[in-house]
Write an enzyme that holds these catalytic residues in place. Structure first.
Site, PDB file in Angstrom:
ATOM      1  CE  LYS A   9      -1.116  -0.617   4.943  1.00 18.27           C
ATOM      2  NZ  LYS A   9      -0.524  -1.983   5.064  1.00 18.27           N
ATOM      3  CG  ASN A  52      -0.321   3.430   7.822  1.00 17.68           C
ATOM      4  OD1 ASN A  52      -0.304   3.586   9.040  1.00 17.68           O
ATOM      5  ND2 ASN A  52       0.220   2.373   7.236  1.00 17.68           N
ATOM      6  CG  HIS A  74      -1.864  -5.514  11.833  1.00 24.21           C
ATOM      7  ND1 HIS A  74      -0.693  -5.217  12.501  1.00 24.21           N
ATOM      8  CD2 HIS A  74      -1.793  -4.870  10.634  1.00 24.21           C
ATOM      9  CE1 HIS A  74       0.044  -4.422  11.747  1.00 24.21           C
ATOM     10  NE2 HIS A  74      -0.590  -4.211  10.615  1.00 24.21           N
TER      11      HIS A  74
END
Length: 455
Positions: free
Chosen positions: A125, A148, A194
Site C-alpha cells: 500500500k 499511514n 495484525h
C-alpha cells in the site's frame, strides 16, 4: 492543516498524542472544538501542552458533555483488550472515531465531490500510494499525500474539487472511520496480519472491506481468496486487478499485470513497465495496475500515466536500488520484515547474494524454500542466524556474518567474483530489526552507507 469545523463549539476527548494525535488535537482546536487530550506518555502530554493543547487525565473527565472520543490508531480498540479510554467512552455512550473520520466529515461538509483516493491492503500500500501521488504530481495535479504514509491526514491541506487527496490507510485507521467514503477505494490484497489487534482473520478482512464498500469506485485485487470474495460481493462500480504469468486470451473483466506490463480486459497493453527499476517484480506490476486504475478514475490519460510510471523513483527501503559496482546491483529491501515481503524481492531477481536475519517472525523463512534456487549465497546476521541456517542447510550455501558491517563486504566480494552477468546483493531480512537496530529505516540507512563506502 485541515481545521475540523464539524465539532466547532463542542467538547472532544482525545487519547494518543503521538504525531497524528497531536496533529488531530491542533486541527480540532483550529476548527473551534474544545479539546481535552491525554496520553499514557508524560513526554507526549508535555509536548501537547507546549502547543497550547488542553491536557488532562480522561479518567477524571466529565464524560456527560463530551461529543466524541478521538482515538489514535495505535491504541487498542477491541483486541487484545480495549484501552481504558475506550471503556470510559462506551460507558458514557460516546462515539469513538479517528482522525480519518474527522477528515471524511470535513470533506462532506466542505466539498463532497473532492477527489479522495484511499489505499489499503496487507502489502504494497505504501508503494502504491506514493506511485499514485507521483503520477498525479507529474501530470500537474494538486496532490496531498498522507495518512499511514508520512503526513497525518489532518496536517494536509483541506479537501477541494481541484485537489486530490491520496491517502494510505491501515486496518487500525479504517476501524475508526465509520463513514469512510472515498471517491476511489483500492484494496490490494489480504493476507493474515495484525490478528492480535483484530481477533481473527475474518474480522481483519471485514475491516479492510469497509474501505471499498463505501467507495464510489472500488479497485480490488483478486489473487487471494478474501479479496476475491469482497469483489464478488461488490454491487457498485468495480475494477478487478489480477497478477498472472499466464498467456493472453484468458477472459477477465479487469486489469491484468504480467510480463512487466498491464493489460486491459480486451488484452491490449495499457502500460509498459519494462526497464523501470523501481517497479520490478509481479507485486510491483500489481501496484502499477492499481495506480493506473486510480489515475484513470480522476481523469488522467494513459499517456500521462505512462510518463509518471517511467519517472517513479520508488520508496526508500522497499527494493530500493542504492548503487551499482560493475555488474553488481545493490538493493535495499529493509522494509521486508517477514517472509511474505521478502518473497516479493526474491521473486524479482536471480543470482542473489541475500543478506537476511534479525528478530525472526513466526514461520521463519521456510515459506521461501521454493525461491531458494534464485539465491547464490546467503549471509546471516542477527538473532535468527541459527534458525535460518537450519532452514538453508543443504539447499543454499551460507556464511554467518553476525552483523551487517561484515555481511555487505562479503556479499559484494562474492557477487563480483561470481561471473554472473547481473548479480544482486539484496538486503531483504525477512525479520524485524529490533535485535540490532531500532527500526527498519535505520537498518536500511546503514546498508546504504556501507554500500557507498565500499570504494
Amino acid at each position: 492543516m485541515t481545521p475540523v469545523t464539524t465539532f466547532a463549539g463542542r467538547r472532544v476527548a482525545l487519547f494518543g498524542l503521538g504525531g497524528s494525535g497531536l496533529a488531530t488535537a491542533l486541527a480540532l482546536k483550529a476548527g473551534g472544538a474544545e479539546v481535552l487530550a491525554w496520553d499514557d506518555s508524560p513526554e507526549s502530554v508535555a509536548r501537547a501542552a507546549a502547543k497550547d493543547v488542553t491536557t488532562g487525565d480522561l479518567r477524571g473527565a466529565d464524560w456527560s458533555g463530551i461529543a466524541a472520543l478521538v482515538l489514535s490508531p495505535g491504541v487498542p480498540l477491541t483486541h487484545p483488550a480495549p484501552h481504558w479510554s475506550v471503556g470510559l467512552a462506551k460507558e458514557a455512550v460516546v462515539e469513538i472515531i479517528g482522525d480519518v473520520e474527522l477528515f471524511c466529515r470535513e470533506r462532506t461538509h466542505l466539498s463532497p465531490q473532492a477527489p479522495f483516493i484511499a489505499i489499503t491492503g496487507t502489502n504494497g500500500k505504501s508503494t502504491t500510494t506514493a506511485l499514485i501521488a507521483h503520477i498525479l504530481v507529474q501530470a500537474g495535479r494538486d496532490v496531498q499525500m498522507g495518512g499511514n504514509i508520512g503526513t497525518a491526514i489532518l496536517s494536509l491541506e483541506p479537501p477541494s474539487e481541484d485537489r486530490v487527496h491520496v491517502i494510505e490507510l491501515s486496518s487500525f485507521q479504517i476501524d475508526l472511520t465509520p463513514s469512510l467514503n472515498p471517491s476511489v477505494g483500492l484494496l490490494l490484497n489480504i493476507t493474515p496480519d495484525h490478528l492480535d489487534r483484530h481477533g481473527a482473520m475474518e474480522s481483519y478482512a471485514a475491516i479492510k472491506e469497509r474501505l471499498v464498500a463505501g467507495a464510489s469506485l472500488a479497485v480490488v485485487g483478486v489473487d487471494d481468496a478474501p479479496s476475491r470474495a469482497i469483489a464478488e460481493r461488490r454491487t457498485g462500480p468495480l475494477v478487478r486487478v489480477r497478477v498472472t504469468a499466464s498467456a493472453a486470451g484468458v477472459p477477465f473483466d479487469g486489469l491484468t499485470a504480467r510480463d512487466a506490463a498491464v493489460f486491459d480486459a480486451g488484452g491490449a497493453q495499457v502500460a509498459d513497465l519494462s526497464g523501470i527499476g523501481s517497479l520490478r517484480g509481479p507485486h510491483n506490476w500489481q501496484n502499477a495496475a492499481f495506480a493506473l486504475a486510480a489515475a484513470r478514475a480522476v481523469g488522467l490519460s494513459d499517456e500521462a500515466i505512462q510518463a509518471g510510471l517511467r519517472s517513479f523513483p520508488g520508496l526508500p527501503h522497499r527494493m530500493e536500488e542504492v548503487g551499482k559496482r560493475g555488474p553488481v546491483l545493490f538493493v535495499n529491501d529493509s522494509k521486508a520484515t517477514n517472509a511474505d515481503s521478502t518473497e516479493k524481492a526474491l521473486g524479482a531477481f536471480r543470482d542473489i547474494h541475500w543478506i537476511l536475519g534479525g528478530k525472526a517472525k513466526d514461520g521463519g523463512i521456510f515459506p521461501l524454500v521454493p525461491l531458494f534456487d534464485r539465491v547464490a549465497h546467503a549471509y546471516l546476521i542477527g538473532a535468527a542466524s541459527d534458525a535460518f541456517a537450519a532452514t538453508l542447510e543443504g539447499m543454499v550455501p551460507y556464511t554467518r556474518c553476525e552483523i551487517l558491517e561484515a555481511a555487505v563486504p562479503a556479499a559484494a566480494e562474492n557477487a563480483a567474483a561470481s561471473g554472473a552477468p547481473e548479480p544482486v546483493v539484496l538486503l531483504s531480512p525477512a525479520c524485524a530489526s529490533y535485535d540490532q537496530f531500532p527500526n527498519f529505516e535505520v537498518r536500511g540507512d546503514r546498508f546504504r552507507d556501507l554500500v557507498r563506502g565500499l570504494g
